[in-house]
Design an enzyme around this catalytic site. Structure first.
Site, mmCIF file in Angstrom:
data_model
loop_
_atom_site.group_PDB
_atom_site.id
_atom_site.type_symbol
_atom_site.label_atom_id
_atom_site.label_comp_id
_atom_site.label_asym_id
_atom_site.label_seq_id
_atom_site.Cartn_x
_atom_site.Cartn_y
_atom_site.Cartn_z
ATOM 1 C CB CYS A 131 -0.988 -0.152 1.321
ATOM 2 S SG CYS A 131 -1.992 1.391 1.339
ATOM 3 C CB CYS A 132 3.908 2.014 2.080
ATOM 4 S SG CYS A 132 3.215 2.723 3.531
ATOM 5 C CB CYS A 212 -2.346 6.767 6.185
ATOM 6 S SG CYS A 212 -1.601 7.185 4.638
ATOM 7 C CB CYS A 215 -1.323 3.245 8.948
ATOM 8 S SG CYS A 215 -1.846 2.322 7.657
ATOM 9 C CB CYS A 238 6.024 5.166 4.529
ATOM 10 S SG CYS A 238 7.102 6.874 4.128
HETATM 11 S S1 SF4 Z 1 0.544 4.472 5.945
HETATM 12 FE FE1 SF4 Z 1 -1.035 2.934 5.600
HETATM 13 S S2 SF4 Z 1 -2.604 3.885 4.336
HETATM 14 FE FE2 SF4 Z 1 -0.895 5.107 4.328
HETATM 15 S S3 SF4 Z 1 0.073 4.378 2.398
HETATM 16 FE FE3 SF4 Z 1 1.190 3.223 4.169
HETATM 17 S S4 SF4 Z 1 -0.166 1.143 4.366
HETATM 18 FE FE4 SF4 Z 1 -1.277 2.617 2.954
#
Ligand code: SF4
Length: 263
Positions: A131-132, A212, A215, A238
């Site tokens: 996701c990151c 985010c 998270c 991240c």
């Molecule tokens: S912090 Fe969480 S929601 Fe944001 S990009 Fe990374 S995994 Fe995705």
């Protein structure tokens, strides 16, 4: 001091900074206060085409205030993962206005990529690294296109992964500045009070390190401020930041494990 001589990056024809450049700059600005350092770097164009990257988190106002005092025309880059707290987006707008920045840039994930790789918007819950990668790392790479250098708000005290943080380091041929690398939490608090800087609205609710929304969780008294990030996962960064380079402790052997950063 003359501008550091730079090699040419053969892939994108961008003059590439070297570790020797970073070493020279670290030596030149050792003991120099942060604002003077930033003013000099901008005035003498020591970092070339440079921008400041901000998450608009709880401590971001300090670096932004310093950069604006040095040169408010330096671009400000914000990566909007589309998973941010609404309070962070409002705080971004407040700080950009207050400091008078003239070049505010927001970069977001590519819609097609999100549609293919995070169709449900829940990738953070089963694959935070993936996701990151699509929501932070890739947009950040695009944002850095054309930049010779970028300014980060990392501080050594924030986490064991950020210890031994130099003021200048090199990443992929780009110079990376960590002007607050040696600032303590107390230094930041003093600066906030002295300059009467606005606080992130979620800080008073116990969010000490804000990323985010899915998270980020509140931090208990005495906990590491970054404990609220990716709670329950073996993840502390991240992916935007590479591990910092090892700097031996004074008088220490660089090969001694005790002098290596902890990742
Ligand atoms: S912090 Fe969480 S929601 Fe944001 S990009 Fe990374 S995994 Fe995705």
């Amino acid at each position: 001091m003359a501008e550091p001589a730079r090699q040419i990056d053969l892939i994108d024809a961008r003059p590439a900074f070297t570790q020797a450049d970073a070493d020279t700059l670290n030596a030149r600005f050792e003991g120099v206060d942060t604002l003077t350092m930033l003013k000099t770097v901008f005035a003498e164009k020591l970092a070339g085409n440079v921008a400041v990257v901000s998450s608009f988190g709880t401590e971001s106002a300090v670096l932004l205030d310093l950069v604006a005092k040095a040169d408010r025309n330096v671009p400000v880059i914000f990566v909007d993962t589309l998973k941010m707290f609404a309070e962070t987006l409002n705080y971004r707008d407040t700080l950009i206005r207050k400091f008078g920045f003239t070049d505010s840039r927001t970069v977001a994930p590519i819609a097609d990529v999100i549609a293919k790789k995070d169709e449900t918007g829940l990738r953070w819950s089963y694959d935070p690294d993936g996701c990151c990668e699509i929501r932070k790392v890739e947009p950040m790479k695009r944002a850095k296109d054309g930049l010779d250098a970028w300014i980060s708000g990392r501080k050594a005290f924030q986490s064991v992964t950020r210890q031994n943080l130099p003021r200048f380091e090199v990443e992929d041929g780009r110079l990376k500045l960590n002007p607050l690398g040696d600032w303590t939490k107390s230094d930041l608090e003093t600066y906030f009070d002295r300059e009467n800087l606005p606080r992130h609205p979620l800080e008073a609710q116990g969010y000490l390190s804000i990323g985010c929304e899915p998270c980020t969780s509140k931090v208990a008294p005495g906990e590491d401020p970054r404990a609220g990030r990716w709670r329950g996962w073996d993840k502390v960064e991240c992916g935007i930041h590479s591990p910092v380079s090892a700097i031996p402790l004074p008088g220490g052997d660089p090969d001694d494990p005790a002098n290596q950063p902890v990742f």
